[in-house]
Design a protein around this motif. Structure first.
Motif, short mmCIF file in Angstrom:
data_model
loop_
_atom_site.label_atom_id
_atom_site.label_comp_id
_atom_site.label_asym_id
_atom_site.label_seq_id
_atom_site.Cartn_x
_atom_site.Cartn_y
_atom_site.Cartn_z
N GLN A 87 0.84 -1.20 0.00
CA GLN A 87 0.00 0.00 0.00
C GLN A 87 0.87 1.25 0.00
O GLN A 87 0.56 2.24 -0.65
CB GLN A 87 -0.91 0.01 1.24
CG GLN A 87 -2.04 -1.01 1.16
CD GLN A 87 -2.82 -1.09 2.47
OE1 GLN A 87 -2.32 -1.64 3.43
NE2 GLN A 87 -4.00 -0.53 2.47
N PRO A 113 3.82 0.49 -3.79
CA PRO A 113 3.35 -0.60 -4.65
C PRO A 113 4.47 -1.28 -5.44
O PRO A 113 4.32 -2.43 -5.86
CB PRO A 113 2.36 0.10 -5.58
CG PRO A 113 1.89 1.29 -4.83
CD PRO A 113 3.07 1.73 -4.01
N LEU A 133 -3.52 -7.27 -9.78
CA LEU A 133 -3.77 -6.44 -8.59
C LEU A 133 -5.18 -6.69 -8.06
O LEU A 133 -6.04 -7.21 -8.78
CB LEU A 133 -3.60 -4.96 -8.96
CG LEU A 133 -2.26 -4.57 -9.62
CD1 LEU A 133 -2.20 -3.06 -9.83
CD2 LEU A 133 -1.09 -5.02 -8.77
N GLU A 183 -7.97 -1.87 -8.62
CA GLU A 183 -6.72 -1.13 -8.41
C GLU A 183 -5.93 -1.03 -9.72
O GLU A 183 -5.60 -2.06 -10.31
CB GLU A 183 -5.89 -1.85 -7.35
CG GLU A 183 -4.72 -1.07 -6.82
CD GLU A 183 -3.95 -1.84 -5.73
OE1 GLU A 183 -2.73 -1.89 -5.81
OE2 GLU A 183 -4.60 -2.42 -4.84
N GLY A 191 -4.29 -4.60 -13.76
CA GLY A 191 -5.44 -4.17 -12.97
C GLY A 191 -6.73 -4.29 -13.77
O GLY A 191 -6.72 -4.13 -14.99
N TYR A 196 -6.23 6.89 -13.88
CA TYR A 196 -6.88 7.16 -12.58
C TYR A 196 -8.37 7.40 -12.83
O TYR A 196 -8.79 7.60 -13.96
CB TYR A 196 -6.23 8.36 -11.88
CG TYR A 196 -6.43 9.69 -12.56
CD1 TYR A 196 -5.64 10.07 -13.65
CD2 TYR A 196 -7.42 10.57 -12.14
CE1 TYR A 196 -5.83 11.27 -14.28
CE2 TYR A 196 -7.61 11.80 -12.79
CZ TYR A 196 -6.81 12.13 -13.85
OH TYR A 196 -7.00 13.33 -14.48
#
Lengths: 342, 342, 342, 342
Positions: A45, A48, C272, C276, C292, D203
Motif C-alpha cells: 500500500q 506498490p 492487482l 486497483e 489491474g 486514474y
C-alpha cells in the motif's frame, strides 16, 4: 548465517531504497518495518513497487521487539531520530540515516540545526559513516551516522586532496547539482512536478546549507586547521543523482594521481581517465561514485567532478555498506548491481 | 509602417523562435523563409505548432528576392553563415544568430573555430549584439552578430562588475547550467531523450567551450587588460533555460548595487532583491533575464546568479530586440510577453 | 555449472539491458560482445554505466568463436537479424530480440515488414517467446523469438480473456502508452529530448503498427477464428515503461477471476486487487508486469490495464527468462530485483 | 475603451495563466487580485515569473471594491466558488473557472460532487462556457461557467459527431492523457516530481471522474436521448497538455468532413488533414486545439484525437475568450500568441 534487520522510517524514499537493496541480500532478513504514520498498512500500500517482496506490514516503533534484531536502520527525520535512538536498546547495532549524529561537536550541531542535541551520549559514540575513510571504526561501531548525500559527494571529490595537501585549502568552490529525491517525500510546493520540471535553480546559497557543517568538520580535521569551502547546491529536474563540480587550485595531473591512489582499492569509487567527466546517468540506481579530473586552461587550476546516486551511494547504499561491515559481511554484498540506464 | 523580413535557417529552433516572436510584432511582416534542406515544404510541415500563422513556404536562399527585404535574420550554422552573408546584398540589414561574427580578431576566430574566416570585410563591420551594452552601435549597424547564449548569460552577471572594478578579475568562476535546446535540432546521440532525461553532466570542461572567446574578448576590453574566466557548462534535462552561477571575490552589497545601477533603466534585465536567487522557470519563453546576488559566508566573496531563456533572451529574442533598434522601432516591441509557467 | 554467453548487437539499449541483467546472474558468463559499428571499443566507451563490469571489448561478429558459446542473444535490428541467424551455427541456442521470427506465416511477415523473409528454415523452427504461454516449447527450443514489447503488454492483459471466451472478441480496443527507449538508440528527430519532453502524441494510428501482426496471429490462434483488435500506441515523455489500457466487453469480476487464475503461479505477473490500477513507475527496471481490472459504469464493460518495463519484461528480461528455461536454469535467476523507484 | 478586471483565486495555476494572458490584452486592466491565503503578498512573491507586470498586490476578497469592476474571473476551488459568487454583486459579469456551475440539473450536481448546491439561483442562470457551441448565449450572459479541461477536449473531438449522428452513440470510448498542471497547485504526494516523473498511470477509472457529468449532460442534450461515454483519464509526466484519443464507430471520411464543417470558421480549432495526428507539444501555451481523424483498419471504425493546453484552451484561455465575448471585444484578443516549442 542470516541477520535480522529492522528499518524505522520505512515509508520514506531512503527507507524504500534500503528495502530494495536488502531484498537482494543473501544474509539479511527484514523482520520489522516501522512507520508510525502508516502503521497497519502493508508495504504494497505504501510502496506498490515493492509488492513482490515477502515483508512484514508496517508497525509503530513501540510494536517492534528489538530483542531479536541484529541491526536497525533508522531512516527517520532528523530530531526525531535522536529521540528514537536514545530510547532504543543501547546494545543494538544501528545505522542512522538522519543528520542527527553526523556532527561530533554539540555546539556545531546546535549551530547548524538550531536546537540542543537530545542524545549526547549517543552522539559521542557515533562513527561518521563515510565508509572509505572510516572503515575500521565502522567495523567496530555500534552506531554509525550516515553522511549527508551532498556531503558525501563533495568529500569523495576533495578529501584526498585536502589530506595530501595538493590543493589550495583557502579557495575551494563546490557547485553541486542535486536531483529532487534528495528532498524526500515531503509535501512542499517547490517539490511538485509542475513547479520543478523544466526549471532549475540554486538554493541555500552563501553558505547556509547544513551539509556545510560536515564539510567544515571533516576537512578541518584532515588539514589540522580550519578549512571552509564555498558550497552552492542547485535543484535539478531529475529524480536521482548528485553531480558535484569542484573548482580547486593545484596541479591537475597531481590531483588525478592523488585521487587514483586514494581510491585504487575501492570497490565503489572509480576515478575516470584523466580529462573524462562523469554523468549522473551512469551511476543511477547503483552504489558507484564516478570522479573525473580536468585541467583548466588557467594554469594551476583544476576541476574535479564527482557523480553518484543520492539515494544509493549517497544514503541507503552507504548505509547498507556500513551495515555489512558492522556485521562482518562482505562489504559489497547486495551492492554491486549495475546502474539503470536509460 | 511595416518592415519586410526574411529569415534564413527557418527550420531550426532559433528560426522557429524568431517566427513565434515576430508573429506578435505590429510592424514586421515575414516575406521569405529560407531553409535549404526543407525547401518546398510548408511551415506547418516543418513546425506543426506554427500552422496557424499565415506565412510563405520554405524556399532555398537562391529563390529569395532580397530587393524588397528590409532586414534579414540569419539563423544558419556557423561557417555556413559567413559564406551566405558574404554573398547577400551589402546594403541589406542583417542580424546573424550564428557564431561567425562575434569575435573581432580574425586570429581569435581561427583559434576558437579552427578555420580561417571567409568574410573578413563583414567581420570587421559587425557589431556585437549584446543589446544593453552596444545599443547605440546596434542602432547604426548594418550587420549585428548575435552573442552566444551562454556568453550572454555570463556577461549579464559579470560585465558591470568587471567594468566597475568591484571584483577580483583574476578569480572569476562561471558554472553554467544549460537546457538542451541550446544544442539545436541536430541528430546527436547525446541529445536523445533516453540519453539526456534523468541525467546531467558537465561538458567542454577546462576552458574549451567556444563561448570563452567572447568572454575573453569582452571582459578584456572592459578591463583594459587580459581577463580570463573559468567556465564550465553543464547539460541539464530541461528544454529551455540557462542558469549561470558565478563565484566572485568582492563585497556582495557593492556588487548588488553595481548591478542595480547598471541595469536600472533596462526593460528586460531584473536585478532581484539582495539575497534572492533566480530560477529558469521564471523566465521561460520570455525575453527577461533575472539576476540575483548573495553574500557567501566567507568574507569578501559573493555569488551572482543569472537566469534567462536560451532561445529567447539568449538568441532569438535578443536578435529581435536588435532588429527593432536597427529599424527604429520601439526596442521592446513583441518582446514583453510574460513567461510561461508552469 | 556456468554457461558461456554471446550478445550480438551489444551497443543498443536492449543489449545494454541484457548485460545489466546478466551481470547479476550466478550461472552465466558473457564471453563475447558483438557490435559491428563499435567494434574495437571497450564497453566503458559505449556504455560508461557498465564500466564496472569485467567484460570483453566489442568485436565484429566474424571475430567471435561460437564453438565455445552455449547461448547467443541477438539484439540486432530486424532484417539484419535474420541474415545473421541464418549464418550462425545451426546447433547454437539463440534468443532473438528482433522482430524477425515472431510471425509464423511468411506471408504475414512479408505483409507487415515489407520484404520476403531471408531465413525461412529458422522462421519455421522459432518458438514465440511469450514465456508464460510457451514455456514448455521454449524449454525445448533452439531458437526463441522475443516478442514485441507492446505485443507482450497487450497479450498479458488479454490472452486469458480471449482463450477463455469471457469477452466480446469483436470489440477489443488497446490504447497503449510507450516510453521512448522502446524506439531504441537511433538518431531520429522525433526522439530528441527537445522534441519529446513536455509533449506526447499517438503514432501508427489506425492499425499500421507492426506489433498488430503478433496480436492477430496469437489472438486468432487462441480463439480458433480471426480476431482483430484496435490498437493505438502513444509516445510518452518517459524513458521506460509501457501502459496498455484495454477496453473490453464482458463481466469485470469474471475477467478479474480469469486473469487471477491464469497467472496464479506466475512469478512475474501480478494481478492487482479488483479495482486497483497499475503504474509504470512501480515496475521500472524490473521484470514484473502488473495488471489491474476495473468495471466501467456501463454494464458489461471493463477496463484491463497492464504495466511493464519495455526494456526488461518487454524485451531483455523476457529474453533472459527464456534463456534460463532453454539452459535448464531456474527461470527467475537474475530477474527478481526490485523495481527502481523513485 | 478599457475594462476593469478582478481575478479571485489569483494564486493558483489558472489564476497565473489568466494574468499571463491578460497582460497582453489591449482593452483589459487588472484592478484587483484576490487570494485569501496569500493576501498581503505581491504577485512577485507568489509568482516570481510575473514580477515584470505592473499589478496590484493580493488582497482578501472582502477588500475588493467591486463597484468599479467590469468583469470578474473566479479561479477558486469548487464549493468555495459557489459561496463566493452567491455573495458577489448580482449584476457583476463573472467567468467562473470552477466546476460549480457546469451542471444545470441540481441533482446531477449533487450526484457528481457529493453536496447540495449552495447557489441555485446562479446555477440556473449560468451559461456553459464551451465557446464554439454557446457563443451567442455567452455574449448575453452575466455568469459563464468554464468547462472542465478534460470535458472541453473530449467535446471538441465528439460534439459535431454526436449532433450530426455520424457515429454509434452507444459505443464511444475516450482515452485521455492529461499533464499534471491540470491537478492544480495542491500539495498531494502523487503530484511530487519524484513520484510522477518517469511514470504514468490511469486514474478515476470506470466512470468515476466528475467531468463525466459534463459529457453526459452535453452529449445527451445534443442527441435528444441519453448518451454515456466510457472515459479513462491518465496522468502523464508533463506540465501542460491534454490528448484525448476517442474510439468511435462510423465512417472516418464522413467524420472528418463533419468536423471540418463544424469548425471551418473557428479561429482556434484546427482540423488537421485526414490521417494526421495532433500532438500536445504543438499547442503548448496557446489557445489552439488540434483535431486529427484516422480510419482504423477495421471497417467502420475511426479514431479522433484532440490536443489542447489544459491551462489555456482548457481553462484560462477559454475563460478569456468568453470574457471577450461578454464585453463585446474581439473574441480572439490576447489569445493568438503562437505555441511555445520546444
Amino acid at each position: 548465517m542470516s541477520y535480522n534487520i529492522a528499518i524505522l522510517g520505512a515509508s520514506g524514499y531512503t527507507g524504500a531504497e534500503l528495502i530494495r537493496l536488502i531484498s537482494g541480500h543473501s544474509a539479511m532478513k527484514i523482520k520489522a518495518l516501522g512507520g508510525n504514520s502508516k502503521a497497519g498498512q502493508s508495504l504494497a500500500q505504501v510502496f506498490p513497487h515493492l509488492r513482490h517482496l515477502d515483508l512484514p506490514d508496517l508497525v509503530t516503533m513501540e510494536e517492534i521487539d528489538f530483542s531479536g534484531i541484529d541491526l536497525c536502520f533508522c531512516a527517520l527525520p532528523h530530531k526525531t531520530s535522536q529521540e528514537v535512538i536514545a530510547a532504543l536498546p543501547q546494545d543494538l547495532k544501528i545505522v542512522d540515516l538522519s543528520a542527527d549524529f553526523r556532527l561530533r561537536d554539540p555546539e556545531d550541531y546546535a549551530k547548524w540545526y538550531g536546537n540542543e542535541h537530545a542524545a549526547l551520549a549517543q552522539q559521542q559514540e557515533a562513527v561518521y559513516g563515510l565508509t572509505e575513510f572510516y572503515r575500521e571504526e565502522i567495523r567496530r561501531a555500534r552506531l554509525v551516522a550516515g553522511t549527508g548525500c551532498n556531503a558525501a559527494t563533495g568529500q569523495y571529490a576533495l578529501r584526498p586532496l585536502v589530506s595530501e595537501g595538493v590543493i589550495d585549502l583557502d579557495d575551494i568552490i563546490l557547485d553541486l547539482k542535486c536531483a529532487v529525491s534528495g528532498a524526500g517525500r515531503s509535501l512542499k510546493e517547490n517539490l511538485l512536478h509542475a513547479e520543478l520540471s523544466e526549471g532549475y535553480h540554486a538554493y541555500a546559497l552563501g553558505g547556509t546549507h547544513r551539509h556545510l557543517g560536515e564539510f567544515d568538520q571533516e576537512f578541518s580535521a584532515l588539514a589540522g586547521r580550519p578549512v571552509k569551502v564555498q558550497f552552492t547546491p542547485h535543484l535539478i529536474p531529475a529524480n536521482r543523482g548528485i553531480l558535484a563540480t569542484t573548482y580547486v587550485k593545484g596541479d591537475a595531473q597531481v590531483i588525478h594521481e592523488t585521487l587514483e591512489n586514494a581510491y585504487s582499492g575501492e570497490p565503489f569509487i572509480a576515478v575516470l581517465p584523466f580529462g573524462e567527466p562523469p554523468s549522473t546517468r551512469h551511476v543511477r540506481g547503483s552504489n558507484y561514485c564516478h570522479i573525473g579530473v580536468v585541467a583548466d586552461r588557467l594554469e594551476g587550476r583544476a576541476i574535479v567532478v564527482a557523480a553518484l546516486d543520492n539515494l544509493t551511494k549517497g544514503s541507503s547504499g552507504q548505509a547498507l555498506q556500513n551495515a555489512n561491515l558492522m556485521l562482518g559481511i562482505d562489504e559489497t554484498e547486495a551492492l554491486t548491481m549495475a546502474p539503470l540506464f536509460p
